[in-house]
Design a protein around this motif. Sequence first.
Motif, PDB file in Angstrom:
ATOM      1  N   ASN A   1       0.849  -1.191   0.000  1.00 32.24           N
ATOM      2  CA  ASN A   1       0.000   0.000   0.000  1.00 32.24           C
ATOM      3  C   ASN A   1       0.886   1.242   0.000  1.00 32.24           C
ATOM      4  O   ASN A   1       1.812   1.347   0.810  1.00 32.24           O
ATOM      5  N   VAL A   2       0.582   2.180  -0.883  1.00 31.17           N
ATOM      6  CA  VAL A   2       1.348   3.419  -0.975  1.00 31.17           C
ATOM      7  C   VAL A   2       0.440   4.583  -0.594  1.00 31.17           C
ATOM      8  O   VAL A   2      -0.654   4.728  -1.143  1.00 31.17           O
ATOM      9  N   ILE A   3       0.895   5.395   0.351  1.00 32.37           N
ATOM     10  CA  ILE A   3       0.181   6.624   0.708  1.00 32.37           C
ATOM     11  C   ILE A   3       1.094   7.800   0.378  1.00 32.37           C
ATOM     12  O   ILE A   3       2.142   7.976   1.001  1.00 32.37           O
ATOM     13  N   ILE A   4       0.719   8.575  -0.629  1.00 31.45           N
ATOM     14  CA  ILE A   4       1.474   9.787  -0.956  1.00 31.45           C
ATOM     15  C   ILE A   4       0.799  10.962  -0.272  1.00 31.45           C
ATOM     16  O   ILE A   4      -0.357  11.287  -0.556  1.00 31.45           O
ATOM     17  N   LYS A   5       1.521  11.566   0.651  1.00 34.99           N
ATOM     18  CA  LYS A   5       0.957  12.638   1.464  1.00 34.99           C
ATOM     19  C   LYS A   5       0.861  13.938   0.663  1.00 34.99           C
ATOM     20  O   LYS A   5       1.686  14.204  -0.205  1.00 34.99           O
ATOM     21  N   GLY A   6      -0.139  14.741   0.995  1.00 30.79           N
ATOM     22  CA  GLY A   6      -0.417  15.934   0.199  1.00 30.79           C
ATOM     23  C   GLY A   6       0.017  17.247   0.791  1.00 30.79           C
ATOM     24  O   GLY A   6      -0.327  18.308   0.274  1.00 30.79           O
ATOM     25  N   GLY A   7       0.797  17.202   1.859  1.00 28.93           N
ATOM     26  CA  GLY A   7       1.186  18.446   2.514  1.00 28.93           C
ATOM     27  C   GLY A   7       1.929  19.409   1.609  1.00 28.93           C
ATOM     28  O   GLY A   7       1.820  20.628   1.764  1.00 28.93           O
ATOM     29  N   HIS A   8       2.699  18.884   0.650  1.00 30.08           N
ATOM     30  CA  HIS A   8       3.450  19.730  -0.270  1.00 30.08           C
ATOM     31  C   HIS A   8       2.670  20.041  -1.545  1.00 30.08           C
ATOM     32  O   HIS A   8       3.201  20.677  -2.454  1.00 30.08           O
ATOM     33  N   GLY A   9       1.433  19.587  -1.622  1.00 25.53           N
ATOM     34  CA  GLY A   9       0.622  19.815  -2.812  1.00 25.53           C
ATOM     35  C   GLY A   9       0.161  21.260  -2.934  1.00 25.53           C
ATOM     36  O   GLY A   9       0.308  22.073  -2.017  1.00 25.53           O
ATOM     37  N   LYS A  10      -0.438  21.562  -4.082  1.00 24.16           N
ATOM     38  CA  LYS A  10      -0.871  22.930  -4.376  1.00 24.16           C
ATOM     39  C   LYS A  10      -2.375  23.118  -4.229  1.00 24.16           C
ATOM     40  O   LYS A  10      -2.882  24.214  -4.426  1.00 24.16           O
ATOM     41  N   GLU A  11      -3.093  22.064  -3.893  1.00 27.23           N
ATOM     42  CA  GLU A  11      -4.537  22.171  -3.751  1.00 27.23           C
ATOM     43  C   GLU A  11      -4.911  23.005  -2.525  1.00 27.23           C
ATOM     44  O   GLU A  11      -4.122  23.148  -1.589  1.00 27.23           O
ATOM     45  N   LYS A  12      -6.138  23.514  -2.528  1.00 25.52           N
ATOM     46  CA  LYS A  12      -6.614  24.299  -1.385  1.00 25.52           C
ATOM     47  C   LYS A  12      -6.725  23.443  -0.140  1.00 25.52           C
ATOM     48  O   LYS A  12      -6.567  23.917   0.978  1.00 25.52           O
ATOM     49  N   GLU A  13      -7.016  22.160  -0.339  1.00 22.27           N
ATOM     50  CA  GLU A  13      -7.060  21.211   0.771  1.00 22.27           C
ATOM     51  C   GLU A  13      -5.882  20.250   0.654  1.00 22.27           C
ATOM     52  O   GLU A  13      -5.372  20.009  -0.440  1.00 22.27           O
ATOM     53  N   SER A  14      -5.472  19.720   1.783  1.00 25.43           N
ATOM     54  CA  SER A  14      -4.407  18.715   1.771  1.00 25.43           C
ATOM     55  C   SER A  14      -5.020  17.364   1.413  1.00 25.43           C
ATOM     56  O   SER A  14      -5.918  16.877   2.114  1.00 25.43           O
ATOM     57  N   VAL A  15      -4.538  16.771   0.316  1.00 26.96           N
ATOM     58  CA  VAL A  15      -5.108  15.515  -0.183  1.00 26.96           C
ATOM     59  C   VAL A  15      -4.072  14.403  -0.053  1.00 26.96           C
ATOM     60  O   VAL A  15      -3.017  14.444  -0.685  1.00 26.96           O
ATOM     61  N   ASP A  16      -4.365  13.414   0.778  1.00 28.53           N
ATOM     62  CA  ASP A  16      -3.512  12.240   0.906  1.00 28.53           C
ATOM     63  C   ASP A  16      -4.093  11.127   0.044  1.00 28.53           C
ATOM     64  O   ASP A  16      -5.295  10.832   0.112  1.00 28.53           O
TER      65      ASP A  16
END
Length: 266
Positions: A171-186
């Motif tokens: 299982n791979v979980i790519i965390k969204g903290g560094h993403g550009k979306e308005k919400e953090s998407v994991d």
Amino acid sequence: MTTAKALTIAGSDSGGGAGIQADLKTFQELKVFGMSAITAVTAQNTLGVDGVYPMSLEAIEQQIECIAVDLKPDALKTGMLFNSEIIELVADKIKQYKWENLVVDPVMIAKGGANLLQKEAIDAMKKKLLPIATVLTPNIPEAEELTGLNIQNMEDRKEAAKRLSALGVSNVIIKGGHGKEKESVDLLYDGTCFSSLLAKRIPTKNTHGTGCTFSAAITAALANGYSVKDAFQLGKDFIHQAIKMDLHIGSGHGPTNHWAYQESKR
């Protein structure tokens, strides 16, 4: 009643916000007995890392063996492993003892920019550790390092997750903290399907140890018998509250609040 046990194989953070300190605090908050095998000692605070001192292979091996003969973990996680020799030793020991529910947090760079994994060790991680991982939890920069992709959007993240899954990760979980979306998407990929969890972004610089804490919460959940999907949800909830209920400690990137999750339920 059987007490769940979890092991962290990681570095020590003298500032208390990340590494084994964050892991053990998280285990405790989630009612799991925490154990540790220290791979390196760091001299650091919220302003940065001043020194990294790897443990000898003998010391790491003996810590793991002492746990194996007396305190078999129900789940375990790896954090900072620093070099290829440590990675190979840890992977060999996990396979030797047939330990299950392995969460790999591929710690590479500290919040302040210090390298916590040598470049030559990335191949060892991909070949030795990832094939035995139940869950892998890279942030976007770590996923880029592991795959060679330039991740700009969600489709890139999905491609990265597929490539990491192809290395043998369950299982791979790519965390969204560094993403550009308005919400953090994991993003979770189980080898077949994608699912995602969203959370409102919290404007704060106090995010030291978020990766360690998130992966530790997942590890604790697995130790308590949760499915990977339910462990993912608990990890997301735990770290969101830890960031939201800020401690305001230190002059740099402050730590998260490890008791916030339980506090939020009262």
